[in-house]
Design an enzyme around this catalytic site. Structure first.
Site, short mmCIF file in Angstrom:
data_model
loop_
_atom_site.label_atom_id
_atom_site.label_comp_id
_atom_site.label_asym_id
_atom_site.label_seq_id
_atom_site.Cartn_x
_atom_site.Cartn_y
_atom_site.Cartn_z
N ASN A 8 3.60 8.21 -4.25
CA ASN A 8 2.73 7.71 -3.02
C ASN A 8 2.09 8.90 -2.50
O ASN A 8 2.92 9.74 -1.78
CB ASN A 8 3.85 6.92 -2.18
N LYS A 10 0.21 8.98 0.00
CA LYS A 10 -0.22 8.80 1.45
C LYS A 10 -1.39 9.37 1.68
O LYS A 10 -2.61 9.16 0.95
CB LYS A 10 0.90 9.60 2.25
N HIS A 94 5.72 -0.20 3.45
CA HIS A 94 6.05 1.23 3.46
C HIS A 94 6.53 1.41 4.91
O HIS A 94 5.86 0.96 6.06
CB HIS A 94 4.92 2.17 3.06
N GLU A 96 5.86 3.84 6.88
CA GLU A 96 4.99 4.27 7.81
C GLU A 96 4.11 2.99 8.14
O GLU A 96 3.51 3.13 9.30
CB GLU A 96 4.31 5.41 7.14
N GLU A 166 14.20 2.70 1.05
CA GLU A 166 13.98 4.20 1.60
C GLU A 166 14.54 4.36 2.93
O GLU A 166 13.81 3.80 3.76
CB GLU A 166 12.28 4.29 1.55
N GLY A 172 10.27 12.39 3.77
CA GLY A 172 9.65 13.60 4.39
C GLY A 172 10.46 14.53 5.03
O GLY A 172 9.76 15.46 5.70
N SER A 212 12.57 11.84 0.22
CA SER A 212 12.91 13.26 -0.34
C SER A 212 13.64 13.41 -1.59
O SER A 212 14.36 14.32 -2.02
CB SER A 212 13.76 14.00 0.67
P1 PGA Z 1 9.05 11.66 0.71
O1 PGA Z 1 8.37 10.07 0.73
O2 PGA Z 1 9.32 11.64 -1.03
O3 PGA Z 1 7.89 12.55 0.96
O4 PGA Z 1 10.21 11.67 1.30
C1 PGA Z 1 8.73 9.03 0.17
C2 PGA Z 1 7.80 7.85 0.56
O5 PGA Z 1 7.48 7.86 1.81
O6 PGA Z 1 7.86 6.90 -0.34
#
Ligand code: PGA
Length: 253
Positions: A8, A10, A94, A96, A166, A172, A212
């Site tokens: 992803n 983003k 997601h 976010e 998640e 992140g 992460s």
């Molecule tokens: P990240 O993001 O691996 O940077 O923690 C995962 C995600 O948002 O799917």
């Protein structure tokens, strides 16, 4: 069960860099990967990436989708537009989108339903906030997210659907759930899916872990039988680290 590794991106990427990324993935041997690989670039890059992604054995998807086919919805992208742009997947819910943009369970459900009905395959993201975790509400929250997305949804099958667990506090941040914690949540999610759908449905549904995931923790996470892949953010932006995660998928017998 074949694992699925999603990348992803983003709000990152450019036309030039995305084609370089795909060339490098091919050079590193992505087309020989034993898992399904799906990249979720920004919408603007999808048409450009289709051919080079296919050449590297990689599918593409939209990071989000709207729940109606067309009309006066400024800024939105319909499922049919994703198909037209070369995508075969989409992400719904997601964290976010849920927590920065404010999408509700109901919106996520509508997105999932319309996307699947259009013939795309969908990844449903679920996961708890740190405050919910500290208040002992992880199971309640994730169960609600799974139920509201799946109950009474007829167009869904293990072939067109994946869940990504998640924990929001792990996205992140460099923090990850321990493999034992992730294992426990994945088993619970599978139980909830079985109760809503059937044992057979749940046994065949892939549940990814996200938050992460990096080359140095991927092997430990992906070797758990309850974990059927990863949804990767930051570490999917560089071909070397994304490929190292793909290579950490245990070989199926
Ligand atoms: P990240 O993001 O691996 O940077 O923690 C995962 C995600 O948002 O799917």
């Amino acid at each position: 069960m074949k694992q699925i590794i999603g990348g992803n991106w983003k709000m990152n990427g450019s036309r030039l860099a995305s084609l370089e990324f795909l060339r490098e993935m091919k050079r590193l041997g992505s087309e020989y990967a034993s898992s399904d690989i799906v990249l979720f670039p920004p919408f603007t890059l999808l048409p450009l990436m289709t051919d080079a992604a296919a050449d590297a054995g990689i599918e593409t998807g939209g990071q989000d989708v709207f729940w109606l086919e067309k009309g006066a919805f400024t800024g939105e992208i319909s499922p049919a537009m994703l198909v037209d742009a070369g995508a075969s997947w989409f992400i719904a819910g997601h964290s976010e989108r849920r927590h920065v943009i404010g999408e509700t369970d109901e919106i996520v459900r509508r997105k999932l339903e319309t996307g699947l009905e259009t013939g795309l395959r969908g990844i449903l993201c679920v996961g708890e906030l740190i405050e919910e975790r500290e208040a002992g509400k992880t199971e309640e929250v994730v169960r609600r997210q799974v139920q509201s997305a799946l109950e009474g949804l007829d167009c869904v099958s293990p072939e067109n659907f994946v869940i990504a667990y998640e924990p929001v506090w792990a996205i992140g941040t460099g923090l990850t759930a321990t493999p034992d914690e992730a294992d426990r949540m994945h088993s619970l999610i599978r139980e909830w899916v079985a109760a809503i759908k059937s044992n057979d449905f749940a046994d065949n549904t892939r549940i990814q872990y996200g938050g992460s995931v990096k080359p140095d923790n991927a092997a430990e996470i992906l070797s758990r039988p309850s974990i059927n892949g990863a949804l990767v953010g930051g570490a999917s932006l560089k071909p070397e680290s994304f490929m190292d995660i793909i290579k950490a998928v245990p070989l199926q017998e």
